[in-house]
Design an enzyme around this catalytic site. Sequence first.
Site, short mmCIF file in Angstrom:
data_model
loop_
_atom_site.label_atom_id
_atom_site.label_comp_id
_atom_site.label_asym_id
_atom_site.label_seq_id
_atom_site.Cartn_x
_atom_site.Cartn_y
_atom_site.Cartn_z
N ARG A 69 42.51 30.26 41.35
CA ARG A 69 41.52 29.37 41.92
C ARG A 69 41.42 27.65 41.17
O ARG A 69 42.05 27.96 40.14
CB ARG A 69 40.05 30.28 42.09
CG ARG A 69 40.00 31.29 42.83
CD ARG A 69 38.86 32.13 43.01
NE ARG A 69 38.58 33.08 41.50
CZ ARG A 69 37.76 31.77 40.51
NH1 ARG A 69 37.41 31.07 40.74
NH2 ARG A 69 37.73 33.53 39.69
N TYR A 197 46.51 29.70 48.59
CA TYR A 197 46.08 30.81 47.27
C TYR A 197 45.15 31.50 47.57
O TYR A 197 44.13 31.29 47.92
CB TYR A 197 45.80 30.54 45.15
CG TYR A 197 45.61 31.62 44.78
CD1 TYR A 197 46.10 32.48 44.84
CD2 TYR A 197 44.10 30.83 44.77
CE1 TYR A 197 45.36 33.79 43.36
CE2 TYR A 197 43.49 32.50 44.07
CZ TYR A 197 43.81 33.68 43.73
OH TYR A 197 43.42 34.80 42.87
N LYS A 206 35.74 34.45 48.92
CA LYS A 206 35.16 33.60 47.91
C LYS A 206 34.26 32.92 48.62
O LYS A 206 32.95 32.22 47.64
CB LYS A 206 35.37 32.85 46.86
CG LYS A 206 36.92 33.94 45.73
CD LYS A 206 35.94 35.22 45.00
CE LYS A 206 37.22 36.01 44.58
NZ LYS A 206 35.86 36.88 44.01
N HIS A 226 28.85 39.28 43.50
CA HIS A 226 30.05 39.41 42.49
C HIS A 226 30.73 40.79 42.41
O HIS A 226 30.56 41.09 40.72
CB HIS A 226 31.05 38.25 41.46
CG HIS A 226 32.24 38.15 41.61
ND1 HIS A 226 32.87 37.47 40.26
CD2 HIS A 226 33.39 38.26 42.20
CE1 HIS A 226 34.44 37.93 39.98
NE2 HIS A 226 34.40 38.31 41.57
N SER A 248 36.04 37.67 37.16
CA SER A 248 37.53 37.31 37.64
C SER A 248 38.32 38.53 36.41
O SER A 248 38.45 38.05 35.62
CB SER A 248 37.87 36.60 38.37
OG SER A 248 37.03 35.83 39.32
N CYS A 250 37.85 41.31 35.01
CA CYS A 250 38.01 41.97 33.84
C CYS A 250 37.63 43.91 33.99
O CYS A 250 37.17 44.35 33.72
CB CYS A 250 36.56 41.21 32.99
SG CYS A 250 36.51 39.65 32.20
N ASP A 275 35.23 43.80 44.65
CA ASP A 275 34.51 42.40 44.09
C ASP A 275 33.57 41.54 44.33
O ASP A 275 32.74 41.62 44.25
CB ASP A 275 36.02 41.87 45.13
CG ASP A 275 36.21 40.36 44.04
OD1 ASP A 275 35.86 40.14 43.33
OD2 ASP A 275 35.96 39.53 45.43
N ARG A 364 49.35 38.94 43.38
CA ARG A 364 48.42 39.98 43.55
C ARG A 364 48.77 41.04 44.55
O ARG A 364 49.67 40.44 44.98
CB ARG A 364 47.19 39.04 44.04
CG ARG A 364 46.60 37.70 43.13
CD ARG A 364 45.37 39.17 42.99
NE ARG A 364 44.37 37.72 42.09
CZ ARG A 364 43.08 38.05 41.92
NH1 ARG A 364 42.02 38.45 42.51
NH2 ARG A 364 42.65 37.29 41.04
C1 OXD Z 1 38.35 36.71 42.27
C2 OXD Z 1 39.11 37.72 42.46
O1 OXD Z 1 39.36 35.42 41.24
O2 OXD Z 1 38.26 38.39 43.09
O3 OXD Z 1 37.55 36.64 41.45
O4 OXD Z 1 40.56 36.94 43.68
MN MN Z 2 36.21 38.35 42.12
#
Ligand code: OXD
Ligand code: MN
Length: 579
Positions: A69, A197, A206, A226, A248, A250, A275, A364
């Site tokens: 991002r 991406y 998002k 989130h 993100s 974590c 998410d 990913r």
């Molecule tokens: C983020 C994702 O960047 O979920 O939070 O991809």
């Molecule tokens: Mn996320």
Amino acid sequence: MTTSNEALRQWVTEVAELTRPANIHWCDGSQTEYQSLIKLMLETGDLLELDSSYKNCYLHRSDPSDVARVEHLTFVCTPDEAEAGPNNYWMAPADAHAKMHDLFAGCMAGRTLYVIPYCMGPIDSPYARCGVEITDSAYVAANMQLMTRMGAQALQRIERDDTFVRGLHSIGDLNPDRRFIMHFPKELMIQSFGSGYGGNALLGKKCHALRIASYQARQEGWLAEHMLIVEIESPQGEKHYLAAAFPSACGKTNLAMLIPPESQAGWKVRTLGDDIAWLHLDESGQLRAINPEAGYFGVVPGTNEQTNRNAYEMIQSDTIFTNVAVTANNEPWWEDKNVGEPAIDWKGQPYASENGPAAHPNSRFTVSAKQNRTYSPLADDPAGVPISAIIFGGRRRTLAPLVYQARDWNHGVLVGAGMASETTAAATGQVGVVRRDPMAMKPFCGYNFADYWGHWLSFAERSDNLPGIFHVNWFRRDADGRFLWPGFGENLRVLRWIIDRCEHRVDAVETPIGYLPHPADIDTRGLDMADGDMDLLLSVDTDSWREEANAIGAYLQGYGDRLPAALADEHKKLQDALG
Ligand code: OXD
Ligand code: MN
């Protein structure tokens, strides 16, 4: 295919006139369509086939400049800059529209324009919301099919409700200088140019389900967060649903798919979402959650049989990998996979350790949620699930204890607003620096954080039955840098304390930052922990917390007069308690 919805038909016509595609394809969401998108991308080289031991799995190598991002190129375009707040980059809507109009003009020449109707949430849920993404990327169309309820049924709902979020996307020429992700919350519109991406290009995620939805949620009295959603069932059959917000990369996916370790026999964990959660109060004042997504776009490195067996098994078939390495026999490979050796790195070059990791740290997987063996069928329940506890957390080497509970809702809002975490590879920029990330929403809140905290606080006036709010930190280290807590499946031990607190089955130690467990109330049987580790994990160092409270105060002051008085009061209470 086309539609009976006049507004949608007209918008597709206008976009096609501007972008000049060679073809227009309306996505129906069928398997046949998915297979033809894959076939097309294999022909163009956008996808590479992987070894047949990974059935229906493909590798996409992105442009090396387009791997995460881009927060500095992501804008919230409200008429009034203050509405977007210091937490967002802002551009005046007219300027943003003019800039994007120029970028989109003629950008789809020779390409196919895909019209992707999608529904965020169970198709028949009153809480779900629809959108349409127009894109010139087959990769985006295939990923949207895995990540959302996409196609004919979504289109029917749009035709019935006559409302949808408009998302226009083009990969453009992938030039980072011509890359922008614009949000127009008042117009229910997203425009994204120059990136393929996921977080920039799969607009349901998002852009819609967090930035636009958070703005709508404030107007309509709900929350777009989130957060993962997980079901925990005790050996006696008692079920609890927890929602947890971590920044993100974590560990949300790992927590959502937690596998109870042997010591926790009889406990069951099922995943509702990894998410994003949309939270609504029902008539009885109970907070209920739905997961607006239908798939996972997860970080690959670190996924193995030990850390997350469910995810590891889930991505053995029917998965699109982006930016992983491959082995000599063409199997996908990533750091800490613990099987095989990399032969070709994520850029397609022969692997050499001096060139850095073989898989990109933000590589990913995209996969349908139904492939998770612990997928909860309740993820498809239109009414969502009742939430017992909200958990905030982040990556903190020091300071934050393993777990603590906020005294009440308003204090919990301060705990969320004061969150900080070490940055990760999910966004372009420096990794490992501690930054404020309130409610893990820093990159995702579509309006001024001060108003957002005010909105959170307003829930206390609307219900006296709200979930407990907790904070966890799985990442605390000792002076030598050793992790003090084993994490992963063992985190269930902490979730059990949280559930016991929600059920008023266990008391706690009152400290200036909130309620902490009596060390004996966290089950540590069978854990390989050194003497004193638990005391350190549950320690609150007043001097360090005083500094933290000052840092939180300075951060909150950045929101000026807009900061809700109730939040300033909570902060004052924290400072007074710390002395
Ligand atoms: C983020 C994702 O960047 O979920 O939070 O991809
Ligand atoms: Mn996320």
